[in-house]
Design an enzyme around this catalytic site. Structure first.
Site, short mmCIF file in Angstrom:
data_model
loop_
_atom_site.label_atom_id
_atom_site.label_comp_id
_atom_site.label_asym_id
_atom_site.label_seq_id
_atom_site.Cartn_x
_atom_site.Cartn_y
_atom_site.Cartn_z
N PRO A 185 0.83 -1.21 0.00
CA PRO A 185 0.00 0.00 0.00
C PRO A 185 0.86 1.25 0.00
O PRO A 185 1.96 1.28 0.58
CB PRO A 185 -0.79 -0.13 1.30
N GLU A 186 0.37 2.30 -0.64
CA GLU A 186 1.11 3.55 -0.70
C GLU A 186 0.48 4.56 0.27
O GLU A 186 -0.46 4.25 1.00
CB GLU A 186 1.14 4.06 -2.14
N LYS B 81 4.32 5.50 4.59
CA LYS B 81 3.70 4.19 4.73
C LYS B 81 3.73 3.72 6.19
O LYS B 81 3.43 2.56 6.47
CB LYS B 81 4.41 3.19 3.82
N GLN C 74 4.47 -2.94 6.04
CA GLN C 74 5.33 -3.63 5.08
C GLN C 74 4.45 -4.34 4.04
O GLN C 74 3.47 -3.79 3.57
CB GLN C 74 6.30 -4.53 5.83
N ARG D 145 14.53 9.41 8.35
CA ARG D 145 15.01 9.47 6.96
C ARG D 145 13.93 9.95 6.00
O ARG D 145 14.19 10.14 4.81
CB ARG D 145 15.52 8.10 6.51
N ASN E 98 4.83 3.17 -6.43
CA ASN E 98 5.04 2.91 -7.86
C ASN E 98 3.89 3.38 -8.73
O ASN E 98 4.10 3.98 -9.79
CB ASN E 98 5.30 1.42 -8.06
N ARG F 287 11.96 -0.83 -10.73
CA ARG F 287 10.50 -0.89 -10.57
C ARG F 287 9.86 -0.57 -11.91
O ARG F 287 10.36 0.25 -12.69
CB ARG F 287 10.02 0.10 -9.51
#
Length: 273
Positions: free
Chosen positions: A2-3, A53, A70, A125, A169, A262
């Site tokens: 999932p985004e 995410k 994840q 990050r 993606n 990707r």
């Protein structure tokens, strides 16, 4: 995986059930958290937010529960007396008001104090979240022209969670298509009007995906596909996963290529090279 928009929708569902409620019971499957459940019981949930995410549940005792689904993690909401029928492994269970939020199959879960959250190895990050952090189109333009990002090819940059968190993606392909830009272009290669358009498109596409449960296509193009009896898999996207099919805008065949390992889909006619 999932985004950002999908995780934000999960956060909203959890918030509707949990925010303002005092926790009746808390259970963790992880040995390092096994003794922490009691420290949360009786405390209220203040907010639930997504950051890319990742998902963050804030409690009124200055604690924050971090989780990342994840590939396989999923939150399920249910009544306390009616747990879902599933073969997934239960990882977290939060009960409040006779209802339960259960996290299954996720392996990345930790409990933090709010003041130390910025030290989290993953969150530290991440760039800003396009939906949760009030990002404007002007903010995006400034970030595109910064020395850190201006020389990066867009095909890789948009997937860099240090640039903006939550773009995955399918969003990458859709954003580049609606901005009319090829994946090899860099922010420094663009005219000012192109950067402005990309900034607006990035915000518009991710917010549409959030509102419409992952749909990023234009209404007119969707209606055309539906009239032909095509399924959601055909009309959900403008270009993503449509290799060999005609572009909605110009009729050229959509092309698939691998960019940063990707798959990326684009229209060779509509997108500047």
């Amino acid at each position: 995986m999932p985004e950002g928009p999908e995780i934000r929708r999960v956060a909203d569902r959890l918030a509707r059930q949990l925010v303002g409620q005092s926790l009746e019971s808390v259970w963790f499957a992880f040995p390092e958290l096994a003794g922490e459940g009691a420290s949360l019981e009786g405390h209220r949930v203040l907010s639930v937010e997504s950051w890319g995410k990742a998902l963050l549940i804030h409690f009124d005792n200055d604690r924050v529960l971090y989780s990342h689904n994840q590939l396989y993690g999923v939150w399920k909401l249910h009544r306390a007396a009616n747990p879902p029928s599933t073969r997934r492994s239960l990882r977290v269970r939060l009960q409040a008001g006779g209802r339960v939020a259960s996290l299954y199959s996720a392996s990345d879960v930790s409990l933090w104090s709010a003041g130390q959250l910025e030290q989290h190895p993953f969150l530290s990050r991440l760039g800003p979240d396009l939906m949760s952090h009030g990002v404007t189109a002007n903010d995006i333009e400034e970030r595109l022209t910064s020395s850190r990002f201006r020389r990066r090819a867009l095909g890789g940059l948009l997937l860099d969670q240090g640039f903006y968190a939550g773009i995955g993606n399918y969003l990458r392909s859709e954003m580049l298509f609606f901005a009319g830009l090829g994946p090899q272009l860099r922010p420094m290669d663009l005219e000012s009007i192109q950067r402005s358009r990309l900034a607006r498109v990035m915000r518009d596409v991710i917010h549409q995906a959030y509102r419409e449960a992952g749909v990023t296509n234009q209404p007119g193009w969707i209606a055309h596909e539906k009239r032909q009896g095509l399924s959601r898999g055909h009309w959900r996207f403008a270009v993503f996963a449509r290799e060999g099919l005609p572009c909605h805008a110009c009729g050229e065949q959509i092309v698939r290529r691998m960019v940063t390992s990707r798959r990326l889909y684009y229209c060779p006619s509509c997108q500047a090279v």
